[in-house]
Scaffold this active site. Structure first.
Site, mmCIF file in Angstrom:
data_model
loop_
_atom_site.group_PDB
_atom_site.id
_atom_site.type_symbol
_atom_site.label_atom_id
_atom_site.label_comp_id
_atom_site.label_asym_id
_atom_site.label_seq_id
_atom_site.Cartn_x
_atom_site.Cartn_y
_atom_site.Cartn_z
ATOM 1 N N LYS A 13 0.668 -1.258 0.110
ATOM 2 C CA LYS A 13 -0.020 0.095 -0.203
ATOM 3 C C LYS A 13 0.658 1.257 0.033
ATOM 4 O O LYS A 13 0.661 2.175 -0.747
ATOM 5 C CB LYS A 13 -1.118 0.164 1.290
ATOM 6 C CG LYS A 13 -1.784 -1.031 1.535
ATOM 7 C CD LYS A 13 -2.611 -1.025 2.755
ATOM 8 C CE LYS A 13 -1.961 -1.019 3.982
ATOM 9 N NZ LYS A 13 -1.132 -2.097 4.284
ATOM 10 N N ARG A 88 -9.563 1.175 8.514
ATOM 11 C CA ARG A 88 -8.875 -0.112 8.596
ATOM 12 C C ARG A 88 -10.181 -1.065 9.582
ATOM 13 O O ARG A 88 -10.006 -1.935 9.586
ATOM 14 C CB ARG A 88 -7.929 -0.101 9.558
ATOM 15 C CG ARG A 88 -6.501 -0.656 8.777
ATOM 16 C CD ARG A 88 -5.573 -0.379 10.000
ATOM 17 N NE ARG A 88 -4.414 -1.178 9.738
ATOM 18 C CZ ARG A 88 -3.217 -0.664 9.137
ATOM 19 N NH1 ARG A 88 -3.507 0.684 8.734
ATOM 20 N NH2 ARG A 88 -2.270 -1.351 8.925
ATOM 21 N N ARG A 127 11.838 -5.845 4.273
ATOM 22 C CA ARG A 127 11.592 -4.483 4.282
ATOM 23 C C ARG A 127 12.759 -3.782 4.943
ATOM 24 O O ARG A 127 13.053 -3.977 6.168
ATOM 25 C CB ARG A 127 10.195 -4.105 4.830
ATOM 26 C CG ARG A 127 9.908 -2.763 4.710
ATOM 27 C CD ARG A 127 8.495 -2.177 4.915
ATOM 28 N NE ARG A 127 7.665 -2.765 6.090
ATOM 29 C CZ ARG A 127 6.581 -2.538 6.149
ATOM 30 N NH1 ARG A 127 5.816 -1.897 5.379
ATOM 31 N NH2 ARG A 127 5.905 -3.097 7.308
ATOM 32 N N ARG A 160 11.509 -2.082 10.795
ATOM 33 C CA ARG A 160 10.365 -1.616 11.810
ATOM 34 C C ARG A 160 10.337 -2.817 12.886
ATOM 35 O O ARG A 160 10.289 -4.053 12.615
ATOM 36 C CB ARG A 160 9.136 -1.662 10.986
ATOM 37 C CG ARG A 160 8.972 -0.159 10.508
ATOM 38 C CD ARG A 160 7.686 0.005 9.372
ATOM 39 N NE ARG A 160 6.544 -0.781 10.012
ATOM 40 C CZ ARG A 160 5.282 -0.494 9.129
ATOM 41 N NH1 ARG A 160 5.321 -0.052 7.921
ATOM 42 N NH2 ARG A 160 4.222 -1.259 9.576
ATOM 43 N N ARG A 171 -0.679 -9.333 13.010
ATOM 44 C CA ARG A 171 -1.219 -8.080 12.112
ATOM 45 C C ARG A 171 -1.847 -8.913 11.150
ATOM 46 O O ARG A 171 -3.052 -8.347 10.671
ATOM 47 C CB ARG A 171 -0.069 -7.288 11.471
ATOM 48 C CG ARG A 171 0.521 -6.342 12.665
ATOM 49 C CD ARG A 171 1.726 -5.859 12.244
ATOM 50 N NE ARG A 171 1.892 -5.142 11.095
ATOM 51 C CZ ARG A 171 2.976 -4.705 10.127
ATOM 52 N NH1 ARG A 171 4.127 -5.345 10.454
ATOM 53 N NH2 ARG A 171 2.954 -3.988 9.155
HETATM 54 P P1 AP5 Z 1 4.896 -1.667 1.946
HETATM 55 O O1 AP5 Z 1 4.574 -0.790 0.569
HETATM 56 O O2 AP5 Z 1 5.730 -1.057 2.774
HETATM 57 O O3 AP5 Z 1 3.590 -2.283 2.356
HETATM 58 P P2 AP5 Z 1 2.136 -1.799 3.089
HETATM 59 O O4 AP5 Z 1 1.021 -2.507 2.522
HETATM 60 O O5 AP5 Z 1 2.499 -0.321 3.342
HETATM 61 O O6 AP5 Z 1 2.596 -2.515 4.554
HETATM 62 P P3 AP5 Z 1 2.565 -2.014 5.972
HETATM 63 O O7 AP5 Z 1 3.248 -2.815 6.878
HETATM 64 O O8 AP5 Z 1 2.823 -0.447 6.044
HETATM 65 O O9 AP5 Z 1 1.063 -1.977 6.334
HETATM 66 P P4 AP5 Z 1 0.343 -2.041 7.653
HETATM 67 O O10 AP5 Z 1 -1.052 -1.900 7.230
HETATM 68 O O11 AP5 Z 1 0.484 -3.082 8.601
HETATM 69 O O12 AP5 Z 1 1.200 -1.085 8.519
HETATM 70 P P5 AP5 Z 1 0.811 0.603 8.757
HETATM 71 O O13 AP5 Z 1 2.305 1.258 8.758
HETATM 72 O O14 AP5 Z 1 -0.123 1.243 8.056
HETATM 73 O O15 AP5 Z 1 5.603 -2.732 1.204
HETATM 74 C C1 AP5 Z 1 6.193 -3.812 2.243
HETATM 75 C C2 AP5 Z 1 7.430 -4.456 1.516
HETATM 76 O O16 AP5 Z 1 7.378 -4.921 0.329
HETATM 77 C C3 AP5 Z 1 8.564 -3.277 1.184
HETATM 78 O O17 AP5 Z 1 9.850 -3.872 1.583
HETATM 79 C C4 AP5 Z 1 8.387 -3.091 -0.154
HETATM 80 O O18 AP5 Z 1 9.662 -2.587 -0.865
HETATM 81 C C5 AP5 Z 1 7.999 -4.350 -0.745
HETATM 82 N N1 AP5 Z 1 7.245 -4.520 -1.636
HETATM 83 C C6 AP5 Z 1 6.183 -3.802 -1.997
HETATM 84 N N2 AP5 Z 1 5.467 -4.070 -3.326
HETATM 85 C C7 AP5 Z 1 6.357 -5.046 -3.684
HETATM 86 C C8 AP5 Z 1 6.051 -5.970 -4.944
HETATM 87 N N3 AP5 Z 1 4.824 -5.591 -6.008
HETATM 88 N N4 AP5 Z 1 6.884 -6.906 -5.179
HETATM 89 C C9 AP5 Z 1 7.972 -7.085 -4.173
HETATM 90 N N5 AP5 Z 1 8.000 -6.245 -3.124
HETATM 91 C C10 AP5 Z 1 7.160 -5.313 -2.905
HETATM 92 O O19 AP5 Z 1 0.080 0.592 10.246
HETATM 93 C C11 AP5 Z 1 1.158 0.109 11.286
HETATM 94 C C12 AP5 Z 1 0.459 -0.036 12.511
HETATM 95 O O20 AP5 Z 1 -0.164 1.237 13.053
HETATM 96 C C13 AP5 Z 1 -0.814 -1.138 12.488
HETATM 97 O O21 AP5 Z 1 -0.478 -2.284 12.483
HETATM 98 C C14 AP5 Z 1 -1.784 -0.557 13.669
HETATM 99 O O22 AP5 Z 1 -1.367 -0.894 14.915
HETATM 100 C C15 AP5 Z 1 -1.399 1.077 13.475
HETATM 101 N N6 AP5 Z 1 -2.652 1.634 12.534
HETATM 102 C C16 AP5 Z 1 -2.228 2.132 11.446
HETATM 103 N N7 AP5 Z 1 -3.463 2.660 10.614
HETATM 104 C C17 AP5 Z 1 -4.665 2.464 11.677
HETATM 105 C C18 AP5 Z 1 -5.792 2.560 11.569
HETATM 106 N N8 AP5 Z 1 -6.350 3.217 10.762
HETATM 107 N N9 AP5 Z 1 -6.550 2.269 12.633
HETATM 108 C C19 AP5 Z 1 -5.876 1.507 13.780
HETATM 109 N N10 AP5 Z 1 -4.612 1.344 13.725
HETATM 110 C C20 AP5 Z 1 -3.930 1.743 12.678
HETATM 111 MG MG MG Z 2 2.831 1.087 4.712
#
Ligand code: AP5
Ligand code: MG
Length: 214
Positions: A13, A88, A127, A160, A171
């Site tokens: 994402k 979410r 990552r 991270r 997660r």
């Molecule tokens: P990346 O693009 O970083 O993936 P992502 O989907 O953004 O993954 P996140 O871990 O950031 O998502 P998340 O939803 O768990 O975490 P968030 O920070 O939102 O890609 C991942 C890896 O794959 C990278 O190394 C990239 O280079 C690689 N990659 C990407 N595309 C690729 C491809 N096509 N092929 C190969 N490799 C690829 O949230 C963190 C925490 O915050 C949550 O767990 C929660 O506790 C809290 N939080 C955040 N938002 C909320 C909310 N709205 N409500 C409640 N809690 C929340």
């Molecule tokens: Mg992300």
């Protein structure tokens, strides 16, 4: 254009949202990045959020919804935005719909980046994130020019805390339980578009631009 990014943790994402931001000149709003910035700065919100994030749980809606509503009411969001990691939960989605409806507005696209669970854990262990500019790398699929150093701002990259395999599994369970129902929700609103997130990241982006238009 108002876009939300859906998908499991690690689906890509953030990676795709950053590419959309550059091509379409829209602000990229990641709730995860906002929480991590608050944790780094030691704010009250950061201290509260960390307790949930470290366990792989969602930060409560009571701490999340107002934060995002306030952010999207800023002037730079007048022309649209990309929400990454929000909504979410169904209550978050309904708050967003209600806020937009009150302005006679609505979302344009919910882009669902689909990646099966078995691919997620390996992706996350590779990552690397930049603490300076937030750019995301992967040791194999999106490596920086110089190992461990951000191409864009020169900061030292880090792994991270919540990317430890056990936390990633938690997660994923939380995702299936609380976030996946949004796929049905936005399908019902006729704005859901699903892309295959297992493709190469440039191909995924091409599929997304085919949806959003040139
Ligand atoms: P990346 O693009 O970083 O993936 P992502 O989907 O953004 O993954 P996140 O871990 O950031 O998502 P998340 O939803 O768990 O975490 P968030 O920070 O939102 O890609 C991942 C890896 O794959 C990278 O190394 C990239 O280079 C690689 N990659 C990407 N595309 C690729 C491809 N096509 N092929 C190969 N490799 C690829 O949230 C963190 C925490 O915050 C949550 O767990 C929660 O506790 C809290 N939080 C955040 N938002 C909320 C909310 N709205 N409500 C409640 N809690 C929340
Ligand atoms: Mg992300």
């Amino acid at each position: 254009m108002k876009i939300i990014m859906l998908g499991a943790p690690g689906a890509g994402k953030g990676t795709q949202a950053e590419m959309i931001m550059e091509k379409y000149d829209l602000p990229h709003i990641s709730t995860g990045d906002i929480f991590r910035a608050n944790i780094k700065a030691g704010t009250e919100l950061g201290v509260k959020a960390k307790a949930y994030i470290d366990k792989g749980q969602l930060v409560p809606d009571s701490l999340t919804i107002d934060l995002v509503m306030d952010r999207i009411s800023q002037p730079d969001c007048n022309g649209g935005y990309i929400l990454d990691g929000f909504p979410r939960t169904i209550p978050q989605a309904e708050s967003l719909s209600a806020a937009l409806r009150s302005r006679g507005d609505s979302l344009d696209y919910a882009i669902n980046v689909h990646v099966p669970d078995e691919k997620i854990v390996t992706r996350m262990s590779g990552r690397r994130a930049c603490p300076g500019c937030g750019h995301t790398y992967h040791v194999v699929y999106a490596a920086p020019h110089e190992e461990g150093i951000c191409d864009k701002c020169g900061s030292a990259l880090y792994l991270r805390d919540d990317d430890a395999p056990e936390t990633v599994k938690k997660r994923l369970a939380v995702y299936h339980n609380q976030t996946q129902p949004l796929i049905e929700y936005y399908c019902g609103k006729k704005i859901l578009r699903t892309v295959d997130g297992t493709k190469d990241l440039e191909e995924v982006f091409q599929d997304i631009t085919n949806i959003l238009g040139a």
